[in-house]
Design a protein around this motif. Sequence first.
Motif, PDB file in Angstrom:
ATOM      1  N   TRP A 519       0.812  -1.219   0.000  1.00  0.00           N
ATOM      2  CA  TRP A 519       0.000   0.000   0.000  1.00  0.00           C
ATOM      3  C   TRP A 519       0.846   1.271   0.000  1.00  0.00           C
ATOM      4  N   SER A 520       2.129   1.160   0.375  1.00  0.00           N
ATOM      5  CA  SER A 520       2.907   2.367   0.655  1.00  0.00           C
ATOM      6  C   SER A 520       3.773   2.857  -0.497  1.00  0.00           C
ATOM      7  N   LEU A 521       4.209   1.975  -1.376  1.00  0.00           N
ATOM      8  CA  LEU A 521       5.141   2.362  -2.433  1.00  0.00           C
ATOM      9  C   LEU A 521       4.476   3.290  -3.458  1.00  0.00           C
ATOM     10  N   PRO A 522       5.266   4.084  -4.181  1.00  0.00           N
ATOM     11  CA  PRO A 522       4.673   5.010  -5.159  1.00  0.00           C
ATOM     12  C   PRO A 522       3.789   4.313  -6.188  1.00  0.00           C
ATOM     13  N   TYR A 523       4.186   3.109  -6.622  1.00  0.00           N
ATOM     14  CA  TYR A 523       3.403   2.347  -7.598  1.00  0.00           C
ATOM     15  C   TYR A 523       2.903   1.064  -6.922  1.00  0.00           C
ATOM     16  N   ALA A 524       2.321   1.238  -5.728  1.00  0.00           N
ATOM     17  CA  ALA A 524       1.866   0.092  -4.942  1.00  0.00           C
ATOM     18  C   ALA A 524       0.749  -0.650  -5.680  1.00  0.00           C
TER      19      ALA A 524
END
Length: 647
Positions: A519-524
């Motif tokens: 959920w947290s990554l830029p391209y999650a």
Amino acid sequence: MIDMHFGPQVCGDVTSAASREWLVPDGLGGYAMGTVGGLRTRRYHGLLVVPGETPASRQVGLVSLDPVVTLPSGARVRLGAHEWSSGVVDPRGFELLERFDLVDGLPRWRWRIGAVVIERELAMLPGRSCMAVVHRLVAGGPVRLELSAACTWRDAHGERRADGPTPQVEAVADGAVVEGAYRLAGPGWTPEGQWWLGVHHREEANRGLNADEDLWYAGRFVGELERPGDTVSVRAWAGRLDEEPPPAAEIVETARRRNRRVVAAAKPADPVEATLTLAADAFVVRPGGRAVDVVAGYPWFGAWSRDTMISYEGLFLCTARADEGRELLRAYAATLSEGMLANTADTGRVEYNTVDGTLWFLHAVSRHVTVTGDTDLGDELLPALRAVIDAHVAGTRYGISVDPADGLLTQGAPGTALTWMDARVYGVPVTPRTGKPVEVNALWINGLAGLAELTELAGQDADELWRRHGQATASFRERFPSPTGWLHDVLDAPAPAYPLGGAALHDDDALRPNQLLAWSLPYAPMEPDEATLRRVGHGLLTPLGPRSLAPDSAEFVGRHRGGPAERDGGYHQGTVWPWLLGPYVDACRRGKMSVDDLFIGIEAHLTEYGLGSVSETADGLAPHAATGCPFQAWSVAELLRVRRKGQ
């Protein structure tokens, strides 16, 4: 920065004073390090710890300079502090401390002996293995000050004993050269030459390691402090021994000015951010004065690519160091082999043994280009990054490959632990996580999208990358959600009754924090769901960050304590990892949840363990006492990153 000072009730209590540590780095990988009370509690503590060719190859040199004050009455008062193998703490100079301050990252002690007040300041000369300590008479006098030099010359991870060779000490102008490795200089040098036997390090004993060593009392410096303002100073340096450094007071002022510049350049929004900016500076080093690198943690870690890439945005992009970051990314790209980034050379040889370190590298490059607009670097590294994807699709070391059926990344080989949860006990992985780990596949999907954007910025065709990204994202969304209400930790994992490669596979639904990256990554690959995040937070969140395993799990270990096997066995089985607060905060923000209260505990922690910094780990059970390295790069970097992101 945070006003960091302690009065006599902390300084004068051996337990309180000895549990708070300060660090002054030299910018090369070496340091001075100790405790508020002056008691050395680790084998790694010393006033001159000299860096080697790699960040992990350090040597302990000057251990301590113990002050002894002779009053006008003739009484001698010892201000040092040592613990002995008998259990006795003697001398107990901390009982005369009326204040300890950390000012611009530099420690300052203030002793009161009745009407006599003496202050000590310490600094390292930036970019050189050189320490200066200045003693100043603040009130009272006249007094005589002796400084007893306790020395050694050994690997930072070991000990030296009196049954071995006697350290060679050669008298030179204003002091001595020890073992031909470092030089001491100050007033009134008098050689001594005897062993201090059985010096004890309580933190090493707590870690189940050899806790005792012998120190060589090489000699003492003597100076007169006749009136307030008078000083007695000592310098110690390694490397170019015939090249005398500046005066001690100038070294202190140089270090202070530099630290202020580092903080100002980052334009911090508040004192906490300023403190974290200076903490981050400690990890950015140039071993041997050469290429920039990152120390994963003090006092015992060197450079590890996974830690470096997780820390990259916080250490470099949040602190106005993008030029140094560019240099680092180019250097690390040169280590790529078979699509994998070198993990570490701390062990004496270059190792390629992570599944996620390379994917974090893709993320770091993407963030660098996105934040700085440095498309030139993206264009330069693009062929190497495309080769990473190709190698993972074709299959590389340790069974790392893309499953053509679902486009997800799988990994695993007998006896290996390739994710960040890589602890072993007697060579056996505690959490091998063979199969398709959730954070690895979130990073894979994130890396595909980031690389596709870099490809398009370079004017090239990214259709195949977007196709792979689409397939992997669809598979992730279909397969990782678990009936438990959170995400599976590993898909297609060998069932416990079967060895690696056996017929039975299962999906591991243990509640762990790895899913936060989904959920947290830029391209999650997933959109955060408040109910799911609340379940994860309820099971894992502590004041210092998420636990590595929920307490209701049968494998949960609540205390990260004991000998090496016990500690490694619990390393990822419930131990708190402050760096994971970064992904947790990102996920909550994307889910439109409030995060204002998530920083309270960890900001208070800045004055509790490694002063002005964030620890590597903490106990999974209250009161969540800090463990591991007191100064850890990714812990500092992630807290700094998510705080700045919220400004």
